[in-house]
Design a protein around this motif. Structure first.
Motif, PDB file in Angstrom:
ATOM      1  N   ARG A  61       0.829  -1.214   0.000  1.00 32.87           N
ATOM      2  CA  ARG A  61       0.000   0.000   0.000  1.00 32.87           C
ATOM      3  C   ARG A  61       0.867   1.270   0.000  1.00 32.87           C
ATOM      4  O   ARG A  61       0.605   2.215  -0.749  1.00 32.87           O
ATOM      5  CB  ARG A  61      -0.911  -0.001   1.219  1.00 32.87           C
ATOM      6  CG  ARG A  61      -2.214  -0.734   1.040  1.00 32.87           C
ATOM      7  CD  ARG A  61      -3.099  -0.065   0.030  1.00 32.87           C
ATOM      8  NE  ARG A  61      -4.374  -0.763  -0.140  1.00 32.87           N
ATOM      9  CZ  ARG A  61      -4.951  -0.974  -1.305  1.00 32.87           C
ATOM     10  NH1 ARG A  61      -4.384  -0.554  -2.427  1.00 32.87           N
ATOM     11  NH2 ARG A  61      -6.103  -1.597  -1.386  1.00 32.87           N
ATOM     12  N   GLU A  64       2.510   2.390  -3.248  1.00 31.63           N
ATOM     13  CA  GLU A  64       1.667   3.052  -4.242  1.00 31.63           C
ATOM     14  C   GLU A  64       1.902   4.569  -4.283  1.00 31.63           C
ATOM     15  O   GLU A  64       1.527   5.236  -5.252  1.00 31.63           O
ATOM     16  CB  GLU A  64       0.195   2.769  -3.950  1.00 31.63           C
ATOM     17  CG  GLU A  64      -0.184   1.307  -4.137  1.00 31.63           C
ATOM     18  CD  GLU A  64      -1.621   1.014  -3.716  1.00 31.63           C
ATOM     19  OE1 GLU A  64      -2.181   0.015  -4.192  1.00 31.63           O
ATOM     20  OE2 GLU A  64      -2.173   1.788  -2.900  1.00 31.63           O
ATOM     21  N   ASP A 125      -7.635   1.001   1.024  1.00 36.65           N
ATOM     22  CA  ASP A 125      -7.041   1.916   0.060  1.00 36.65           C
ATOM     23  C   ASP A 125      -7.190   3.348   0.556  1.00 36.65           C
ATOM     24  O   ASP A 125      -8.277   3.916   0.525  1.00 36.65           O
ATOM     25  CB  ASP A 125      -7.733   1.738  -1.295  1.00 36.65           C
ATOM     26  CG  ASP A 125      -7.040   2.526  -2.400  1.00 36.65           C
ATOM     27  OD1 ASP A 125      -6.055   3.215  -2.108  1.00 36.65           O
ATOM     28  OD2 ASP A 125      -7.500   2.435  -3.549  1.00 36.65           O
ATOM     29  N   GLU A 277      -2.397  -6.938  -8.281  1.00 38.78           N
ATOM     30  CA  GLU A 277      -1.293  -6.125  -8.799  1.00 38.78           C
ATOM     31  C   GLU A 277       0.049  -6.625  -8.280  1.00 38.78           C
ATOM     32  O   GLU A 277       1.013  -6.745  -9.042  1.00 38.78           O
ATOM     33  CB  GLU A 277      -1.495  -4.660  -8.407  1.00 38.78           C
ATOM     34  CG  GLU A 277      -0.419  -3.740  -8.945  1.00 38.78           C
ATOM     35  CD  GLU A 277      -0.677  -2.283  -8.623  1.00 38.78           C
ATOM     36  OE1 GLU A 277      -0.022  -1.425  -9.222  1.00 38.78           O
ATOM     37  OE2 GLU A 277      -1.550  -2.007  -7.773  1.00 38.78           O
TER      38      GLU A 277
END
Length: 290
Positions: A61, A64, A125, A277
């Protein structure tokens, strides 16, 4: 030049240099005492998966944000925090794999979402894409790192030498993660009216998953002397967060807590796309080594 463990890859010179703790070595447990404590090994493997999955998923996370943070220094800071967690994940998944007869890559890349045991706070997210922003990322980092620092500090006395070694190094890393998040919390809460609104909204988004961090799991209860009782961490974590909130002029969000726990494989809808991903290359090229 090749390296046997994480520490050599950081301190040795030469033409081949590695700047990231989580890279540059093939055996994540090299140089660490690997004797097993007198507990059920399947329980020990499951516990290592829990802590390793927390670190791995959250590292993904944070990664990103590479090239998307509000300033260059924050790009570097968030990337380094992610790499610290990746290093912890490698050791913990290697310990689990040692018991289960597999390896860290198989555990990281070839399990489905329902097989992961991370707390859900690590997977939601918070940005930089739609639905999240930097303030929410800082709110999650503050809560997660405060909790994980307390956990690792207690885990330094674990009867499992690998867990104790991971914790001993991890407390130094995660102390920085927590302090970095606390500084940004003060900066955002004390900045403009808009930045303060975003900080408050960010805390409200992550807070429904707060209670889960302190919910004991049967495996943790069976590993007395090896695992940490998460319920015993709550007072310390509450105290640290309350101190930061007081300094920032913030209050705890008044929101309902989410049911279920990631420790039981109950996850949000956001974990699946994240894993897709992260695992794409490994699944497309089975057996490849890089």
């Amino acid at each position: 030049m090749s390296f046997d463990n994480a520490y050599e890859s950081l301190i040795e010179g030469g033409e081949e240099k590695h700047w990231a703790f989580g890279t540059g070595f093939t055996d994540a447990l090299a140089g660490v005492d690997r004797e097993f404590p007198d507990v059920d090994r399947d329980d020990l493997a499951a516990y290592c998966l829990m802590l390793g999955d927390d670190a791995l998923v959250y590292a993904q996370r944070l990664a990103e944000w590479c090239s998307r943070a509000p300033e260059l220094e924050e790009d570097v800071a968030l990337a380094n925090i992610a790499l610290d967690l990746l290093g912890q994940a490698r050791m913990l998944l290697s310990r689990a794999g040692e018991i289960q007869g597999t390896d860290e890559d198989t555990l990281a890349y070839l399990r489905d979402a329902t097989e992961f045991r991370n707390v859900r706070l690590a997977e939601i997210d918070c940005g930089p894409g739609p639905g999240g922003d930097f303030a929410t990322t800082i709110a999650r980092l503050l809560v997660f790192s405060t909790w994980r620092l307390a956990l690792l500090d207690a885990l330094r006395g674990s009867a499992d030498p690998v867990l104790a070694a991971v914790a001993a190094k991890g407390v130094k890393e995660v102390a920085y993660h927590r302090d970095h998040a606390a500084q940004w919390t003060l900066r955002l809460a004390g900045g403009t009216e808009y930045s303060r609104e975003r900080m408050i909204a960010g805390l409200a988004k992550v807070w429904p998953l707060y209670d889960e961090l302190f919910t004991p799991h049967p495996i943790e209860s069976r590993l007395a002397g090896v695992a940490v009782d998460p319920a015993a961490l709550r007072s310390e974590v509450d105290s640290v967060l309350d101190t930061v909130f007081h300094a920032a002029g913030l209050t705890r969000p008044d929101v309902a807590q989410a049911a279920g726990t990631g420790r039981d494989g109950v996850h949000t809808e956001e974990l699946g796309p994240l894993l897709a991903e992260m695992q794409q290359v490994a699944r497309a090229l089975p057996g490849a080594v890089w």
